[in-house]
Design a protein around this motif. Structure first.
Motif, mmCIF file in Angstrom:
data_model
loop_
_atom_site.group_PDB
_atom_site.id
_atom_site.type_symbol
_atom_site.label_atom_id
_atom_site.label_comp_id
_atom_site.label_asym_id
_atom_site.label_seq_id
_atom_site.Cartn_x
_atom_site.Cartn_y
_atom_site.Cartn_z
ATOM 1 N N VAL A 228 29.324 37.703 35.365
ATOM 2 C CA VAL A 228 30.242 38.258 36.361
ATOM 3 C C VAL A 228 30.814 37.138 37.225
ATOM 4 O O VAL A 228 32.016 37.125 37.544
ATOM 5 N N LYS A 229 29.981 36.178 37.592
ATOM 6 C CA LYS A 229 30.439 35.041 38.396
ATOM 7 C C LYS A 229 31.494 34.245 37.640
ATOM 8 O O LYS A 229 32.497 33.817 38.202
ATOM 9 N N SER A 230 31.269 34.054 36.342
ATOM 10 C CA SER A 230 32.234 33.338 35.511
ATOM 11 C C SER A 230 33.568 34.082 35.457
ATOM 12 O O SER A 230 34.645 33.469 35.493
ATOM 13 N N PHE A 231 33.502 35.398 35.374
ATOM 14 C CA PHE A 231 34.716 36.216 35.359
ATOM 15 C C PHE A 231 35.550 35.973 36.616
ATOM 16 O O PHE A 231 36.783 35.918 36.551
ATOM 17 N N CYS A 232 34.890 35.824 37.741
ATOM 18 C CA CYS A 232 35.594 35.667 39.021
ATOM 19 C C CYS A 232 36.455 34.408 39.056
ATOM 20 O O CYS A 232 37.404 34.321 39.847
ATOM 21 N N ALA A 233 36.133 33.450 38.200
ATOM 22 C CA ALA A 233 36.896 32.203 38.183
ATOM 23 C C ALA A 233 38.092 32.262 37.240
ATOM 24 O O ALA A 233 38.887 31.325 37.172
ATOM 25 N N ARG A 234 38.242 33.342 36.516
ATOM 26 C CA ARG A 234 39.339 33.448 35.553
ATOM 27 C C ARG A 234 40.646 33.824 36.249
ATOM 28 O O ARG A 234 40.654 34.534 37.257
ATOM 29 N N ASP A 235 41.730 33.348 35.677
ATOM 30 C CA ASP A 235 43.066 33.635 36.195
ATOM 31 C C ASP A 235 43.699 34.704 35.311
ATOM 32 O O ASP A 235 44.143 34.431 34.202
ATOM 33 N N ARG A 236 43.744 35.928 35.797
ATOM 34 C CA ARG A 236 44.260 37.049 35.012
ATOM 35 C C ARG A 236 45.719 37.292 35.386
ATOM 36 O O ARG A 236 46.037 37.662 36.508
ATOM 37 N N ARG A 237 46.623 37.097 34.406
ATOM 38 C CA ARG A 237 48.058 37.210 34.673
ATOM 39 C C ARG A 237 48.689 38.439 34.016
ATOM 40 O O ARG A 237 49.832 38.765 34.302
ATOM 41 N N PHE A 238 47.988 39.071 33.081
ATOM 42 C CA PHE A 238 48.501 40.283 32.421
ATOM 43 C C PHE A 238 49.899 40.071 31.843
ATOM 44 O O PHE A 238 50.772 40.936 31.930
ATOM 45 N N GLY A 239 50.105 38.918 31.233
ATOM 46 C CA GLY A 239 51.377 38.632 30.582
ATOM 47 C C GLY A 239 52.415 37.991 31.472
ATOM 48 O O GLY A 239 53.456 37.529 30.989
ATOM 49 N N ALA A 240 52.168 37.941 32.774
ATOM 50 C CA ALA A 240 53.136 37.363 33.708
ATOM 51 C C ALA A 240 52.861 35.862 33.869
ATOM 52 O O ALA A 240 51.823 35.351 33.463
#
Length: 243
Positions: A228-240
């Protein structure tokens, strides 16, 4: 607390889905039958469910039995069905008291009547809970879910309640088993395998995936917190694209 492992201000996953893989190999490594591993894996579920509130995870969906798992030996399938009945019976009170709402997704037609009754009773018993939403995928397959949804959608059109012009992605999603749930933010698969295995095919279109080497019976709450901690560092752009 587990939440302390997440940096302040970071956005964690609201919905985590888990492909609980590796029970059989875990047992075989110990010279035990595969069902021994499934029992160990069932015990692990409780720990992960209990960890969810501290991690900010509101929804947890677990892949318990797929539509393809009927291909396994009759002994293993029968043992798993017995395990599911035992798990529901033993855990019902604890889940209720912990504020967990339980739902089951998948095709119930092939499941035995006693198991389906227990599933219905647990869903009803926990229907007012809201601390954590546990969804158990039982006799579930993503393609089967989409097929069943398409059939229901076609029936609505036949009956004149919808037209083909009414059908869009949102309409179809409303006929899925998961129509009351948000899509998963994070999907975890244990045991080192890197496959989606026909799990939540529609719902995970924009999910983040984490494939961990740990076999499911060894997947502790601390490992869960690290993912979960690793997930928090991800940059989620959803195609943008950020500008």
């Amino acid at each position: 607390m587990a939440r302390d492992l997440i940096q302040e201000g970071a956005t964690g996953p609201e919905h985590v889905a888990i492909i609980m893989d590796g029970n059989g190999r875990w047992a075989q490594e110990r010279g035990r039958p595969r069902l021994f591993g499934h029992h160990a894996g069932a015990r692990r579920v409780r720990e992960v469910v209990e960890a969810c509130p501290d991690l900010g995870v509101k929804y947890l969906t677990i892949f318990a039995f797929s539509t393809e798992n009927w291909k396994r030996t009759q002994t293993e399938v029968a043992g798993l069905m017995k395990l599911f009945r035992r798990y529901i019976t033993r855990e019902a009170k604890a889940l209720l008291e912990a504020g967990v709402r339980v739902r089951f997704i998948g095709d119930r037609v092939r499941l035995d009547e006693k198991l389906v009754t227990l599933m219905d009773e647990l869903e009803l018993m926990t229907s007012h809970n809201d601390k954590c939403h546990l969804t158990v995928a039982l006799n579930y397959g993503g393609r089967d879910e989409l097929t069943r949804a398409a059939k229901r959608l076609a029936y609505e059109i036949e009956c004149g309640r919808l037209t083909h012009n009414d059908v869009d992605a949102e309409t179809l999603a409303g006929f899925l088993d998961t129509h009351v749930l948000p899509d998963p933010d994070l999907v975890i698969r244990t045991s080192g395998e890197a496959r989606v295995s026909n799990f939540l095919l529609w719902q995970t279109a924009y999910s983040e995936y984490e494939f961990v080497e740990t076999l499911w019976p060894d997947f502790t709450k601390d490992i869960f917190a690290d993912v979960v901690k690793s997930f928090c560092a991800r940059d989620r752009r959803f195609g943008a694209v950020k500008v």
